[in-house]
Design a protein around this motif. Structure first.
Motif, mmCIF file in Angstrom:
data_model
loop_
_atom_site.group_PDB
_atom_site.id
_atom_site.type_symbol
_atom_site.label_atom_id
_atom_site.label_comp_id
_atom_site.label_asym_id
_atom_site.label_seq_id
_atom_site.Cartn_x
_atom_site.Cartn_y
_atom_site.Cartn_z
ATOM 1 N N GLU A 53 -0.792 4.906 -15.706
ATOM 2 C CA GLU A 53 -1.525 4.602 -14.476
ATOM 3 C C GLU A 53 -2.979 4.260 -14.785
ATOM 4 N N LYS A 54 -3.563 4.976 -15.728
ATOM 5 C CA LYS A 54 -4.936 4.692 -16.148
ATOM 6 C C LYS A 54 -5.011 3.290 -16.748
ATOM 7 N N GLY A 113 4.199 13.915 -17.800
ATOM 8 C CA GLY A 113 3.073 13.766 -16.889
ATOM 9 C C GLY A 113 1.899 13.074 -17.549
ATOM 10 N N THR A 114 1.640 13.445 -18.799
ATOM 11 C CA THR A 114 0.554 12.813 -19.548
ATOM 12 C C THR A 114 0.842 11.339 -19.752
ATOM 13 N N PHE A 132 0.307 9.521 -16.500
ATOM 14 C CA PHE A 132 -1.133 9.408 -16.253
ATOM 15 C C PHE A 132 -1.732 8.287 -17.093
ATOM 16 N N GLU A 133 -1.386 8.241 -18.371
ATOM 17 C CA GLU A 133 -1.931 7.214 -19.257
ATOM 18 C C GLU A 133 -1.522 5.813 -18.792
#
Length: 103
Positions: free
Chosen positions: A38-39, A31-32, A35-36
């Motif tokens: 997508e960021k 998940g992290t 997220f990274e």
């Protein structure tokens, strides 16, 4: 500014194009990682838009229209151009454009 955003080979500086790891890992790690990515994609999109604005400013410079509003032709104050060298509008015109949902 453009040189700081793009490397010599034309790649956006800091772009991470690696795929997600296929190694067995904790779901939170996945998940992290997502997220990274997508960021990073959002940041790259923002940088790409800024590069586009810079390129258009160079085009206006070549045409002799740099420093003038593309909407009204009025001069854009030097203070604004120092803060936002790729500005296309005066501050007032920019506020109206944003209120109407235009970039």
């Amino acid at each position: 500014m453009r040189a700081g955003l793009v490397t010599e080979d034309g790649v956006i500086a800091g772009a991470d194009t690696t795929e997600l790891s296929s190694a067995d890992q904790h779901p939170g790690d996945s998940g992290t990682e997502v997220f990274e990515q997508e960021k990073n994609a959002a940041l790259l999109e923002s940088i790409d838009a800024e590069l586009s604005e810079i390129e258009m400013a160079f085009e206006r410079l070549e045409r002799g229209t740099y420093g003038k509003s593309i909407l009204s032709g009025e001069p854009i104050p030097d203070e604004r151009l120092e803060a936002v060298p790729w500005a296309r509008y005066t501050v007032e015109e920019q506020a109206r454009a944003e209120a109407l949902g235009r970039p």
